[in-house]
Write a protein that holds these residues in place. Sequence first.
Motif, PDB file in Angstrom:
ATOM      1  N   LYS A 101      63.729  44.920 -16.661  1.00  0.00           N
ATOM      2  CA  LYS A 101      64.513  44.445 -15.527  1.00  0.00           C
ATOM      3  C   LYS A 101      63.550  44.204 -14.369  1.00  0.00           C
ATOM      4  O   LYS A 101      62.659  44.997 -14.113  1.00  0.00           O
ATOM      5  N   ASN A 102      63.770  43.096 -13.678  1.00  0.00           N
ATOM      6  CA  ASN A 102      62.793  42.583 -12.733  1.00  0.00           C
ATOM      7  C   ASN A 102      63.413  42.511 -11.338  1.00  0.00           C
ATOM      8  O   ASN A 102      64.439  41.855 -11.147  1.00  0.00           O
ATOM      9  N   PHE A 103      62.777  43.194 -10.364  1.00  0.00           N
ATOM     10  CA  PHE A 103      63.299  43.188  -8.994  1.00  0.00           C
ATOM     11  C   PHE A 103      62.204  42.743  -8.026  1.00  0.00           C
ATOM     12  O   PHE A 103      61.067  43.210  -8.090  1.00  0.00           O
ATOM     13  N   PHE A 104      62.580  41.838  -7.130  1.00  0.00           N
ATOM     14  CA  PHE A 104      61.682  41.228  -6.155  1.00  0.00           C
ATOM     15  C   PHE A 104      62.091  41.717  -4.766  1.00  0.00           C
ATOM     16  O   PHE A 104      63.233  41.525  -4.349  1.00  0.00           O
ATOM     17  N   PHE A 105      61.174  42.364  -4.050  1.00  0.00           N
ATOM     18  CA  PHE A 105      61.457  42.904  -2.721  1.00  0.00           C
ATOM     19  C   PHE A 105      60.769  42.042  -1.666  1.00  0.00           C
ATOM     20  O   PHE A 105      59.565  41.756  -1.770  1.00  0.00           O
ATOM     21  N   ILE A 106      61.526  41.631  -0.646  1.00  0.00           N
ATOM     22  CA  ILE A 106      60.964  40.758   0.389  1.00  0.00           C
ATOM     23  C   ILE A 106      61.752  40.918   1.688  1.00  0.00           C
ATOM     24  O   ILE A 106      62.948  41.243   1.650  1.00  0.00           O
ATOM     25  N   SER A 107      61.095  40.692   2.809  1.00  0.00           N
ATOM     26  CA  SER A 107      61.768  40.675   4.108  1.00  0.00           C
ATOM     27  C   SER A 107      61.911  39.242   4.579  1.00  0.00           C
ATOM     28  O   SER A 107      60.958  38.449   4.495  1.00  0.00           O
ATOM     29  N   LEU A 108      63.101  38.897   5.043  1.00  0.00           N
ATOM     30  CA  LEU A 108      63.355  37.605   5.673  1.00  0.00           C
ATOM     31  C   LEU A 108      63.871  37.893   7.065  1.00  0.00           C
ATOM     32  O   LEU A 108      64.933  38.504   7.215  1.00  0.00           O
ATOM     33  N   SER A 109      63.120  37.466   8.060  1.00  0.00           N
ATOM     34  CA  SER A 109      63.489  37.755   9.442  1.00  0.00           C
ATOM     35  C   SER A 109      63.630  39.269   9.631  1.00  0.00           C
ATOM     36  O   SER A 109      62.683  40.008   9.399  1.00  0.00           O
ATOM     37  N   LEU A 110      64.819  39.757   9.959  1.00  0.00           N
ATOM     38  CA  LEU A 110      65.009  41.190  10.209  1.00  0.00           C
ATOM     39  C   LEU A 110      65.642  41.914   9.028  1.00  0.00           C
ATOM     40  O   LEU A 110      65.910  43.114   9.120  1.00  0.00           O
ATOM     41  N   ASP A 111      65.874  41.205   7.932  1.00  0.00           N
ATOM     42  CA  ASP A 111      66.541  41.806   6.779  1.00  0.00           C
ATOM     43  C   ASP A 111      65.562  42.007   5.623  1.00  0.00           C
ATOM     44  O   ASP A 111      64.625  41.226   5.442  1.00  0.00           O
ATOM     45  N   ARG A 112      65.843  43.063   4.827  1.00  0.00           N
ATOM     46  CA  ARG A 112      65.062  43.339   3.633  1.00  0.00           C
ATOM     47  C   ARG A 112      65.956  43.153   2.408  1.00  0.00           C
ATOM     48  O   ARG A 112      67.072  43.659   2.367  1.00  0.00           O
ATOM     49  N   PHE A 113      65.423  42.455   1.427  1.00  0.00           N
ATOM     50  CA  PHE A 113      66.220  42.117   0.251  1.00  0.00           C
ATOM     51  C   PHE A 113      65.604  42.666  -1.028  1.00  0.00           C
ATOM     52  O   PHE A 113      64.383  42.716  -1.176  1.00  0.00           O
ATOM     53  N   LYS A 114      66.482  43.050  -1.949  1.00  0.00           N
ATOM     54  CA  LYS A 114      66.094  43.419  -3.301  1.00  0.00           C
ATOM     55  C   LYS A 114      66.744  42.386  -4.209  1.00  0.00           C
ATOM     56  O   LYS A 114      67.955  42.366  -4.387  1.00  0.00           O
TER      57      LYS A 114
END
Length: 279
Positions: free
Chosen positions: A98-111
């Motif tokens: 299972k593959n998860f990509f973590f990144i911040s866009l502006s003020l939010d953090r996404f998984k």
Amino acid sequence: MKKLIIVFAVFLSCAMNAQNQRFVYEYKFISDSTAKNEVKTERMYLDVSKKGSKFYSEVKYIADSIKEDRLKKGFRDLTGINFNFIPFVVEKSYPDYKNFFFISLSLDRFKVSEERPQTWKIMTEKEKIGEFNAQKATLDFAGRKWNAWFVPDIPIQDGPYKFHGLPGMIVKIEDQTNSHSFTLKEIKKLSEDWASESEKKSFSNIIPVNTAQYKKQFVENRNDPTKGLRQMFASGRKLMMVDESGKPLEQQTILRMREKEGKEQNAKNNNLLELDLLK
């Protein structure tokens, strides 16, 4: 190269004993398709343990370590830390990958959960990559055609970034435009599992999304560089910025500056690793 050979031999002898390993890749990329001579380079870590792997920037690791150390000592001054690094983190779980990509866009953090399949075509062609006898495979993924070289002698079906699923470790992968490439440079033994609690804290309060939802957020933030700031101002939070004379800047001035900066960055960052984000 001798160091790589020695470490490689040690790795093969203990790979099946579930010891923690760090695969160090050199990532070369061209972020601006109109400036193909400007090739950027960054060292990336693929930390492998029995339960999975984590892929991230060496510079990010150093910056996070220095930041955490200063905060523990009560220092809030972060000057002198290099925050100019590849920002994403990729985690894969074993044995399901299972593959998860973590990144911040502006003020939010996404998984971001990666659902897109990787359908490899294994070729008969073989090539010497460093000291490795590797075999070629090809893949269409994220808007690019990729050529990969994997080593069956390293019994881990993993590789840099989101790439996985070949019968052996990927030691090199590059897209057919020569815009992005990852090449294995070193293998190290780790004393601890990569998934320590201190590292997990760096991605707290994250928003789980799928790839389609992430693409929507990415496009919105790219088209509107001021989105995060406007949301922050609307919530009552303030941002203090001053001009050259030390005079505080008004919100509208800050927004105009951010919009101009964002558009300039977008113009130069037009050759994304996942090119289909722009389509």
